[in-house]
Design a protein around this motif. Structure first.
Motif, PDB file in Angstrom:
ATOM      1  N   GLU A   1     -28.286 -29.126  13.523  1.00 48.26           N
ATOM      2  CA  GLU A   1     -28.087 -30.545  13.835  1.00 48.26           C
ATOM      3  C   GLU A   1     -27.712 -31.331  12.582  1.00 48.26           C
ATOM      4  O   GLU A   1     -26.794 -32.164  12.612  1.00 48.26           O
ATOM      5  CB  GLU A   1     -29.368 -31.127  14.438  1.00 48.26           C
ATOM      6  CG  GLU A   1     -29.243 -32.624  14.735  1.00 48.26           C
ATOM      7  CD  GLU A   1     -30.568 -33.253  15.127  1.00 48.26           C
ATOM      8  OE1 GLU A   1     -30.588 -34.482  15.321  1.00 48.26           O
ATOM      9  OE2 GLU A   1     -31.579 -32.535  15.219  1.00 48.26           O
ATOM     10  N   ILE A   2     -28.402 -31.079  11.494  1.00 51.84           N
ATOM     11  CA  ILE A   2     -28.094 -31.777  10.239  1.00 51.84           C
ATOM     12  C   ILE A   2     -26.683 -31.429   9.775  1.00 51.84           C
ATOM     13  O   ILE A   2     -25.905 -32.298   9.372  1.00 51.84           O
ATOM     14  CB  ILE A   2     -29.129 -31.409   9.156  1.00 51.84           C
ATOM     15  CG1 ILE A   2     -30.498 -31.971   9.525  1.00 51.84           C
ATOM     16  CG2 ILE A   2     -28.688 -31.937   7.779  1.00 51.84           C
ATOM     17  CD1 ILE A   2     -31.630 -31.490   8.632  1.00 51.84           C
ATOM     18  N   ASN A   3     -26.345 -30.155   9.862  1.00 48.63           N
ATOM     19  CA  ASN A   3     -25.023 -29.728   9.399  1.00 48.63           C
ATOM     20  C   ASN A   3     -23.910 -30.370  10.221  1.00 48.63           C
ATOM     21  O   ASN A   3     -22.908 -30.852   9.665  1.00 48.63           O
ATOM     22  CB  ASN A   3     -24.930 -28.204   9.492  1.00 48.63           C
ATOM     23  CG  ASN A   3     -23.739 -27.651   8.745  1.00 48.63           C
ATOM     24  OD1 ASN A   3     -23.591 -27.846   7.538  1.00 48.63           O
ATOM     25  ND2 ASN A   3     -22.858 -26.948   9.445  1.00 48.63           N
TER      26      ASN A   3
ATOM     27  N   THR B   1     -27.814 -20.226   8.664  1.00 48.42           N
ATOM     28  CA  THR B   1     -28.761 -19.566   9.567  1.00 48.42           C
ATOM     29  C   THR B   1     -29.036 -18.117   9.166  1.00 48.42           C
ATOM     30  O   THR B   1     -29.616 -17.362   9.950  1.00 48.42           O
ATOM     31  CB  THR B   1     -28.224 -19.616  11.013  1.00 48.42           C
ATOM     32  OG1 THR B   1     -26.901 -19.064  11.063  1.00 48.42           O
ATOM     33  CG2 THR B   1     -28.180 -21.058  11.510  1.00 48.42           C
ATOM     34  N   GLN B   2     -28.617 -17.740   7.956  1.00 53.80           N
ATOM     35  CA  GLN B   2     -28.980 -16.408   7.457  1.00 53.80           C
ATOM     36  C   GLN B   2     -30.494 -16.343   7.216  1.00 53.80           C
ATOM     37  O   GLN B   2     -31.144 -17.367   6.973  1.00 53.80           O
ATOM     38  CB  GLN B   2     -28.243 -16.108   6.145  1.00 53.80           C
ATOM     39  CG  GLN B   2     -26.734 -15.961   6.298  1.00 53.80           C
ATOM     40  CD  GLN B   2     -26.369 -14.769   7.152  1.00 53.80           C
ATOM     41  OE1 GLN B   2     -26.869 -13.664   6.948  1.00 53.80           O
ATOM     42  NE2 GLN B   2     -25.506 -15.002   8.135  1.00 53.80           N
ATOM     43  N   PRO B   3     -31.082 -15.156   7.268  1.00 56.95           N
ATOM     44  CA  PRO B   3     -32.530 -15.042   7.039  1.00 56.95           C
ATOM     45  C   PRO B   3     -32.921 -15.481   5.635  1.00 56.95           C
ATOM     46  O   PRO B   3     -32.110 -15.430   4.701  1.00 56.95           O
ATOM     47  CB  PRO B   3     -32.793 -13.538   7.235  1.00 56.95           C
ATOM     48  CG  PRO B   3     -31.616 -13.022   7.993  1.00 56.95           C
ATOM     49  CD  PRO B   3     -30.458 -13.865   7.591  1.00 56.95           C
TER      50      PRO B   3
ATOM     51  N   ARG C   1     -40.488 -34.092   5.055  1.00 60.35           N
ATOM     52  CA  ARG C   1     -40.760 -32.668   5.262  1.00 60.35           C
ATOM     53  C   ARG C   1     -40.024 -31.808   4.262  1.00 60.35           C
ATOM     54  O   ARG C   1     -38.930 -32.149   3.787  1.00 60.35           O
ATOM     55  CB  ARG C   1     -40.328 -32.239   6.664  1.00 60.35           C
ATOM     56  CG  ARG C   1     -41.259 -32.621   7.775  1.00 60.35           C
ATOM     57  CD  ARG C   1     -40.682 -32.191   9.111  1.00 60.35           C
ATOM     58  NE  ARG C   1     -40.433 -30.756   9.178  1.00 60.35           N
ATOM     59  CZ  ARG C   1     -39.652 -30.169  10.086  1.00 60.35           C
ATOM     60  NH1 ARG C   1     -39.014 -30.917  10.987  1.00 60.35           N
ATOM     61  NH2 ARG C   1     -39.494 -28.864  10.089  1.00 60.35           N
ATOM     62  N   SER C   2     -40.608 -30.672   3.970  1.00 61.46           N
ATOM     63  CA  SER C   2     -39.925 -29.697   3.128  1.00 61.46           C
ATOM     64  C   SER C   2     -38.809 -29.036   3.925  1.00 61.46           C
ATOM     65  O   SER C   2     -39.021 -28.599   5.061  1.00 61.46           O
ATOM     66  CB  SER C   2     -40.903 -28.623   2.646  1.00 61.46           C
ATOM     67  OG  SER C   2     -40.199 -27.563   2.026  1.00 61.46           O
TER      68      SER C   2
ATOM     69  N   THR D   1     -36.341 -25.771  11.428  1.00 59.81           N
ATOM     70  CA  THR D   1     -35.959 -24.709  12.359  1.00 59.81           C
ATOM     71  C   THR D   1     -34.445 -24.507  12.307  1.00 59.81           C
ATOM     72  O   THR D   1     -33.711 -25.332  11.757  1.00 59.81           O
ATOM     73  CB  THR D   1     -36.367 -25.065  13.784  1.00 59.81           C
ATOM     74  OG1 THR D   1     -35.591 -26.196  14.221  1.00 59.81           O
ATOM     75  CG2 THR D   1     -37.854 -25.403  13.868  1.00 59.81           C
ATOM     76  N   VAL D   2     -33.989 -23.422  12.923  1.00 60.44           N
ATOM     77  CA  VAL D   2     -32.544 -23.166  12.968  1.00 60.44           C
ATOM     78  C   VAL D   2     -31.824 -24.309  13.674  1.00 60.44           C
ATOM     79  O   VAL D   2     -30.767 -24.783  13.214  1.00 60.44           O
ATOM     80  CB  VAL D   2     -32.258 -21.829  13.678  1.00 60.44           C
ATOM     81  CG1 VAL D   2     -30.758 -21.695  13.994  1.00 60.44           C
ATOM     82  CG2 VAL D   2     -32.714 -20.660  12.817  1.00 60.44           C
TER      83      VAL D   2
END
Length: 373
Positions: A284-286, A240-242, A272-273, A278-279
């Motif tokens: 959720e994937i992680n 979630t880093q920028p 999707r790329s 989104t964050v």
């Protein structure tokens, strides 16, 4: 003695001239000499611990109940075993462990310090690539040097601080090759053999899929113990880093493929790329990938007669290593001739219980492949 990939392995033990379990009957003293065994003998190595993890000693053949496909089996051979063991420590040195290498060295060093004189050990490591020692050894000076050489896999791309195209976690590949193409896999002695993996088990760069690892584990005769490190919070912070942050990490193609195949096979987002996630979608994937990794680590340990030791941090790894060493040194060898003597190549499910100690934790292989004529 190892918790063998019984079936074909039992035939080898009956013909190779090594020491064999002694014949006992319930109530006997187990002091008869070694016997020539029929080739169909199924030999199991069983560990029994209390709920707190302490090895249970002093058990006798009548203490155990062995079921094959639900059918009780008569124990013909029984012996407590404290044979030397051969071990391969397999350490995850990917970028997520960069800050904890000192503790990793300390934990591995503690394992070396507690080896028996005739135990053999090797120390391997993996990130994207995999490194195995040339051989297993009892030479503590050599092992101490290997411990001192443990280091993280560092990023080499210009401007990268921790992660780049040279880093990753090839967990599946490392375990499969440890079981099939390492100094451990070519050790044909009668020693108990085990691979101890230290990792979060979240694969990102392997060529093999987990199903191939399980297949190799089923047939290897090598117990796999997993010291499972919890790096989920750390990965969430980096995910979630920028954009543009040097510590920002992204999912690999194989991770995204695994997520969608396992958790969302019909999702329209498969194409999707990842840059558009989104964050909340990244988190959720992680979380799903970490959940899958924990499940797979548990399956791998259970299928090989090993055990899973979740640890909150590397500071807890020393206690896990001590528990594994204690378990390996306190085991029982149990042999029986199966009532189902068909050589049909089928899978035979095994259950071993200690009826008078219902709270005891009994660990052995979950089954074996019958030979096929």
């Amino acid at each position: 003695m190892l918790a063998l990939a019984v079936g074909f392995a039992a035939t080898v033990r009956a013909q190779d001239g090594v020491d064999r379990p002694r014949r006992v009957t319930p109530g006997s003293d187990g002091q008869d000499g070694p016997l020539q065994l029929r080739a169909d003998l199924i030999t199991l190595t069983v560990s029994v611990t209390s709920p707190s993890g302490r090895p249970v000693t002093g058990l006798r053949p009548e203490s155990f109940r062995v079921l094959e496909d639900g059918v009780p089996q008569k124990i013909e051979f029984f012996e407590p075993v404290s044979d030397p063991f051969s071990l391969l420590l397999l350490l995850d040195t990917s970028g997520s462990t960069l800050n904890d290498i000192g503790r990793m060295r300390s934990s591995a060093g503690e394992f070396v310090a507690n080896l028996g004189q005739t135990d053999r050990l090797g120390i391997g490591s993996f990130s994207r690539g995999i490194q195995f020692p040339d051989e297993l050894t009892s030479n503590r000076s050599v092992l101490e040097k290997h411990v001192a050489d443990i280091g993280p896999t560092k990023a080499r791309d210009p401007g990268a601080s921790r992660f780049d195209s040279n880093t990753g976690t090839s967990f599946y590949d490392a375990v499969l090759l440890a079981l099939t193409d390492s100094p451990m896999s070519i050790d044909t002695s009668s020693r108990r053999r085990a691979v101890i993996v230290f990792s979060d088990c979240v694969d990102s760069t392997s060529s093999f899929e987990f199903e191939k690892v399980v297949e190799a584990a089923d047939r290897s005769g090598i117990s796999v113990y997993v010291v499972l490190l919890d790096t989920e919070s750390f990965s969430e912070r980096l995910l979630t880093q920028p954009d543009g942050d040097e510590d920002r990490i992204n999912f690999s193609k194989s991770q995204l493929s695994r997520f969608y195949e396992t958790f969302a096979p019909d999702s329209p987002d498969r194409g999707r790329s990842p840059s558009g996630y989104t964050v909340l979608e990244r988190l959720e994937i992680n979380r799903s990938l970490y959940s899958l990794a924990r499940e797979q680590a548990s399956v791998l340990a259970a299928k090989t007669g090993g055990r899973l030791y979740p640890v909150a941090s590397l500071a807890d790894a020393g206690a896990a290593y001590r528990a594994i060493a204690s378990e390996l040194r306190t085991r029982y060898s149990i042999g029986y001739y199966p009532t189902n003597n068909r050589h049909d190549g089928s899978w035979r499910k095994l259950d071993v219980h200690v009826p008078k100690a219902s709270s005891a934790v009994v660990v052995t292989r979950p089954g074996y492949w019958a030979p096929k004529d």
